[in-house]
Motif scaffolding. Sequence first.
Motif, PDB file in Angstrom:
ATOM      1  N   PHE A  74      59.508 -58.454 -11.051  1.00 51.65           N
ATOM      2  CA  PHE A  74      58.769 -59.460 -10.276  1.00 51.65           C
ATOM      3  C   PHE A  74      59.697 -60.308  -9.410  1.00 51.65           C
ATOM      4  CE2 PHE A  74      55.739 -59.786 -14.200  1.00 51.65           C
ATOM      5  CZ  PHE A  74      55.199 -58.547 -13.912  1.00 51.65           C
ATOM      6  N   PHE A 168      57.543 -52.360 -16.849  1.00 52.94           N
ATOM      7  CA  PHE A 168      57.666 -53.628 -17.582  1.00 52.94           C
ATOM      8  C   PHE A 168      57.919 -53.360 -19.063  1.00 52.94           C
ATOM      9  CE2 PHE A 168      56.400 -57.451 -19.777  1.00 52.94           C
ATOM     10  CZ  PHE A 168      56.547 -58.501 -18.894  1.00 52.94           C
ATOM     11  N   ALA A 240      53.101 -60.086 -10.417  1.00 56.44           N
ATOM     12  CA  ALA A 240      52.746 -60.289 -11.835  1.00 56.44           C
ATOM     13  C   ALA A 240      51.248 -60.083 -12.047  1.00 56.44           C
ATOM     14  CB  ALA A 240      53.160 -61.690 -12.293  1.00 56.44           C
ATOM     15  N   LEU A 243      50.046 -56.575 -11.951  1.00 58.97           N
ATOM     16  CA  LEU A 243      50.202 -55.910 -13.244  1.00 58.97           C
ATOM     17  C   LEU A 243      49.165 -56.475 -14.228  1.00 58.97           C
ATOM     18  CD1 LEU A 243      53.443 -55.554 -15.448  1.00 58.97           C
ATOM     19  CD2 LEU A 243      51.096 -55.086 -16.102  1.00 58.97           C
ATOM     20  N   GLY A 244      49.434 -57.661 -14.729  1.00 55.84           N
ATOM     21  CA  GLY A 244      48.655 -58.180 -15.861  1.00 55.84           C
ATOM     22  C   GLY A 244      47.185 -58.393 -15.569  1.00 55.84           C
TER      23      GLY A 244
END
Length: 405
Positions: A74, A168, A240, A243-244
């Motif tokens: 990131f 990650f 970020a 992804l999450g």
Amino acid sequence: MTTTSVPLSWIDEITMEQLERNPYPIYERLRDEAPLAYIPVLGSYVASSAEVCRQVATSPEFQGFIPKTGARIFGHPAIIGSNGDLHKDLRAMIDPGLQPKQVDLYIEDMVRPIARHYIQQFENDGKADLVAQFCEPVSVRAVGDFLGFKDVSSDKLREWFHKLSVSFANVAVDSNGDFANPEGFRPADEAKAEIRAVVEPLLDKWTVEPDDGAISHWLHDGMPEGQVRDRNYIYPTIIALLLGALQEPAHAMASTLAGLFTNPEQLEAVIDEPGLIPRAISEGIRWTSPIWSATARENIQDTTVAGVHLPAGSVVMLSYGSANHDHGLYNAPSEYDLTRPPLPHLAFGAGKHGCAGIYFANTACRIALEELFEAIPNLESDQDRIGFWGWAFRGPESLHSKWEV
Ligand code: 261
């Protein structure tokens, strides 16, 4: 020849393969013997019990720390690794559109048509892999549209989060503390190159033509007239969330469905009574927590936790997926049971870095599952064993399902 006679602890033998296939047996032993333990393959401490996870997540002696792989992917300042005024500003940037009052204004009209759209693609087939055909597309379309990526296909958004996620999770370190598998960052690097090519022109556009997407708001909100936030400042947080935020509602829906498939009476009860869906989801993410062990804290000064002395700057991974199986709190924690007493769980974390998307995620998952059960009330599993994978992030790899058409 001399040998040192320090016996190797079982903890020193833990491998990433073991953790990713099935972390639960190892963590059960950690909770019993060492709820705060240094794990060499991770190069960090791990908090495994509910009490220690909650303590470390909420203690003023600790601050947010981005796992090394996250920092590599990131860059700085990603919100999960920021602290103090910087973190306050980033939360002030992303929180407004995620407040329940705001979410309630758009979430119905957004998620119900998305869920219906994907269900229509397979409802007459009598079978589907609900991970690839429902949970993931609905998750990325909802969160992608929220962020402003309306013109990026759901398959591309899925590819991005998968690539970012696998890199990650590439946390293993060697005895020098260096990444054991540096080539494991190639997927994230590929995804990031594509993301940059898509995001740069969008940022150019939103700078002069703001719209209702979240990232457009991040550029403009709270800024003096005629100014926008620096794109390098918001960029790490965009990655970020790609992804999450794209991945975890999919995991939450998939783990809820997998849990219900282990308990067909409860599946039937939820289909008969959609009011049970929020409880089914809460138990689903307690049972298999999507962010199983992907966030961390570091202590600012020397401290002692659970009897372990931590020199300033020690990194503690928060294994919430293990905390949510703590026998001290939950009876038969490895069973999916939506009738269990509604204790709080740690699937959304705790403290200042607690999940910002909690209401969005819970509501989006509820609406999507309402639509699925309404369209396919005779849904059943078509898999003897549901395979789960992951230590950093965890969920079912597939959910082959069937129904009479
Ligand atoms: C939006 C939150 O995303 C993450 C959370 C925890 C670890 C990695 C993430 O991208």
